[in-house]
Design a protein around this motif. Structure first.
Motif, PDB file in Angstrom:
ATOM      1  N   UNK A   1       0.783  -1.319   0.046  1.00  0.00           N
ATOM      2  CA  UNK A   1      -0.026  -0.102  -0.091  1.00  0.00           C
ATOM      3  C   UNK A   1       0.760   1.371   0.089  1.00  0.00           C
ATOM      4  N   UNK A   2       1.195   1.676  -1.221  1.00  0.00           N
ATOM      5  CA  UNK A   2       2.399   2.822  -1.101  1.00  0.00           C
ATOM      6  C   UNK A   2       1.649   4.125  -0.628  1.00  0.00           C
ATOM      7  N   UNK A   3       0.349   4.407  -0.640  1.00  0.00           N
ATOM      8  CA  UNK A   3      -0.337   5.453  -0.324  1.00  0.00           C
ATOM      9  C   UNK A   3      -0.313   5.213   1.320  1.00  0.00           C
ATOM     10  N   UNK A   4      -0.381   4.443   1.987  1.00  0.00           N
ATOM     11  CA  UNK A   4      -0.238   4.446   3.332  1.00  0.00           C
ATOM     12  C   UNK A   4       1.263   4.763   3.833  1.00  0.00           C
ATOM     13  N   UNK A   5       2.092   4.270   3.051  1.00  0.00           N
ATOM     14  CA  UNK A   5       3.695   4.703   3.409  1.00  0.00           C
ATOM     15  C   UNK A   5       3.848   6.193   3.203  1.00  0.00           C
ATOM     16  N   UNK A   6       3.259   6.738   2.226  1.00  0.00           N
ATOM     17  CA  UNK A   6       3.382   8.123   1.818  1.00  0.00           C
ATOM     18  C   UNK A   6       2.651   8.821   3.078  1.00  0.00           C
ATOM     19  N   UNK A   7       1.566   8.272   3.654  1.00  0.00           N
ATOM     20  CA  UNK A   7       0.926   8.926   4.885  1.00  0.00           C
ATOM     21  C   UNK A   7       1.972   9.177   6.204  1.00  0.00           C
ATOM     22  N   UNK A   8       2.703   7.856   6.357  1.00  0.00           N
ATOM     23  CA  UNK A   8       3.581   7.971   7.325  1.00  0.00           C
ATOM     24  C   UNK A   8       4.893   8.932   6.928  1.00  0.00           C
ATOM     25  N   UNK A   9       5.048   9.043   5.750  1.00  0.00           N
ATOM     26  CA  UNK A   9       6.066  10.125   5.528  1.00  0.00           C
ATOM     27  C   UNK A   9       5.557  11.549   5.933  1.00  0.00           C
ATOM     28  N   UNK A  10       4.572  11.628   5.396  1.00  0.00           N
ATOM     29  CA  UNK A  10       3.764  12.876   5.713  1.00  0.00           C
ATOM     30  C   UNK A  10       3.768  13.186   7.301  1.00  0.00           C
ATOM     31  N   UNK A  11       3.380  12.465   7.900  1.00  0.00           N
ATOM     32  CA  UNK A  11       3.202  12.384   9.325  1.00  0.00           C
ATOM     33  C   UNK A  11       4.567  12.743  10.095  1.00  0.00           C
ATOM     34  N   UNK A  12       5.785  12.101   9.681  1.00  0.00           N
ATOM     35  CA  UNK A  12       6.855  12.484  10.390  1.00  0.00           C
ATOM     36  C   UNK A  12       7.651  13.539   9.630  1.00  0.00           C
TER      37      UNK A  12
ATOM     38  N   UNK B   1       6.072  20.739   8.967  1.00  0.00           N
ATOM     39  CA  UNK B   1       5.542  21.756   7.874  1.00  0.00           C
ATOM     40  C   UNK B   1       6.668  22.317   7.012  1.00  0.00           C
ATOM     41  N   UNK B   2       6.278  22.158   5.795  1.00  0.00           N
ATOM     42  CA  UNK B   2       7.500  22.905   5.003  1.00  0.00           C
ATOM     43  C   UNK B   2       8.627  21.730   4.663  1.00  0.00           C
ATOM     44  N   UNK B   3       8.655  20.524   5.242  1.00  0.00           N
ATOM     45  CA  UNK B   3       9.617  19.486   4.894  1.00  0.00           C
ATOM     46  C   UNK B   3       9.824  19.239   3.346  1.00  0.00           C
ATOM     47  N   UNK B   4      10.854  19.002   2.902  1.00  0.00           N
ATOM     48  CA  UNK B   4      11.230  18.927   1.425  1.00  0.00           C
ATOM     49  C   UNK B   4      11.460  16.951   1.347  1.00  0.00           C
ATOM     50  N   UNK B   5      10.891  16.505   0.389  1.00  0.00           N
ATOM     51  CA  UNK B   5      10.998  15.005   0.390  1.00  0.00           C
ATOM     52  C   UNK B   5      11.754  14.739  -1.146  1.00  0.00           C
ATOM     53  N   UNK B   6      12.487  13.795  -1.225  1.00  0.00           N
ATOM     54  CA  UNK B   6      12.798  13.203  -2.418  1.00  0.00           C
ATOM     55  C   UNK B   6      12.401  11.828  -2.616  1.00  0.00           C
TER      56      UNK B   6
ATOM     57  N   UNK C   1      -1.186  14.735  -0.507  1.00  0.00           N
ATOM     58  CA  UNK C   1      -1.248  16.182   0.172  1.00  0.00           C
ATOM     59  C   UNK C   1       0.115  16.909  -0.014  1.00  0.00           C
ATOM     60  N   UNK C   2       1.151  16.340  -0.853  1.00  0.00           N
ATOM     61  CA  UNK C   2       2.468  17.058  -1.158  1.00  0.00           C
ATOM     62  C   UNK C   2       2.159  17.863  -2.216  1.00  0.00           C
TER      63      UNK C   2
ATOM     64  N   UNK D   1      10.420  15.655  -6.422  1.00  0.00           N
ATOM     65  CA  UNK D   1      11.061  16.567  -5.365  1.00  0.00           C
ATOM     66  C   UNK D   1       9.772  17.251  -4.893  1.00  0.00           C
ATOM     67  N   UNK D   2       9.304  17.026  -3.638  1.00  0.00           N
ATOM     68  CA  UNK D   2       7.882  17.611  -3.275  1.00  0.00           C
ATOM     69  C   UNK D   2       8.334  18.257  -1.688  1.00  0.00           C
ATOM     70  N   UNK D   3       7.028  18.812  -1.549  1.00  0.00           N
ATOM     71  CA  UNK D   3       7.097  19.662  -0.231  1.00  0.00           C
ATOM     72  C   UNK D   3       5.906  19.385   0.579  1.00  0.00           C
ATOM     73  N   UNK D   4       6.117  19.367   2.050  1.00  0.00           N
ATOM     74  CA  UNK D   4       4.882  19.476   2.728  1.00  0.00           C
ATOM     75  C   UNK D   4       4.387  20.947   2.911  1.00  0.00           C
ATOM     76  N   UNK D   5       3.231  21.253   2.698  1.00  0.00           N
ATOM     77  CA  UNK D   5       2.829  22.769   2.906  1.00  0.00           C
ATOM     78  C   UNK D   5       3.138  23.061   4.364  1.00  0.00           C
ATOM     79  N   UNK D   6       3.540  24.303   4.412  1.00  0.00           N
ATOM     80  CA  UNK D   6       3.906  24.981   5.800  1.00  0.00           C
ATOM     81  C   UNK D   6       2.408  25.099   6.507  1.00  0.00           C
TER      82      UNK D   6
END
Length: 204
Positions: free
Chosen positions: A67-78, A81-86, A129-130, A199-204
């Motif tokens: 379930x890739x969506x569940x993994x992305x939700x975990x990455x979002x959680x940790x 705000x404003x974090x960058x993702x590769x 949400x990224x 390359x993505x960003x979590x909204x601030x």
């Protein structure tokens, strides 16, 4: 690289032996034990608190999980705000070639159980949400390396490498030394990339 820049590094893999190998490599590089920590986990969930990290790398993972969506939700959680993702997954062009030459186990658990089109990968990240800031493809060298790997009878995924793989590494290095090397690399990376990256960003 990140640790040498002063980052506090947290690393994870489902394979405890790989986590131990990274820990040993960092120690051998002179990185203080207080600057890094690793753990074995399937990332569902991550044993980490909310809003911990400012930079998160998830490379060549999502194609392995149920379930890739569940993994992305975990990455979002940790992520703060404003974090960058590769985020990277294999490119469908190289996966299509590998499906013609690789043993079936390459596309069975625990290996690649899904192939993401460019649109599917982008949609998955956006629906989590990224905000997508950039898309990149790269890795022609590795696309061909894996194709050649499949031609090397009884080659394990560890040294000593078959002479065919050693020769490919030397040929690639020689190509990059030529005046047109960087331009050709760019063209080949676009034609048959091993990976697609967002390359993505979590909204601030």
């Amino acid at each position: 690289f990140c640790a040498h820049l002063g980052a506090q590094v947290i690393y994870s893999d489902i394979d405890a032996a790989k986590v131990a190998a990274v820990r040993h490599k960092l120690a051998a590089a002179g990185i203080a034990a207080s600057q890094h920590r690793g753990f074995a986990s399937d990332s569902d969930p991550l044993p980490l608190p909310d809003q911990l990290a400012s930079r998160i790398l998830c490379m060549e993972v999502l194609e392995h999980v149920d379930d890739p969506a569940r993994i992305l939700r975990e990455l979002w959680r940790v992520g703060q705000p404003g974090a960058h993702y590769l985020l990277t997954v294999p490119d469908p062009s190289s996966e299509a070639v590998l499906k013609q030459v690789a043993p079936p186990i390459f596309f069975e658990k625990p290996n690649h159980i899904r192939v993401f089109s460019h649109d599917d990968f982008e949609r998955l990240v956006q629906e989590a949400g990224f905000i997508i800031e950039r898309r990149v493809t790269s890795g022609f060298y590795w696309s061909l390396w894996w194709i050649l790997f499949c031609a090397c009878d009884q080659q394990r995924f560890e040294p000593p490498w078959h002479p065919l793989l050693e020769q490919w590494s030397r040929t690639w290095a020689l190509l990059l030394q030529q005046p047109q090397g960087p331009r050709l690399k760019q063209a080949l990376d676009a034609a048959l990339p091993k990976s697609q990256a967002i390359i993505a960003r979590k909204p601030s």
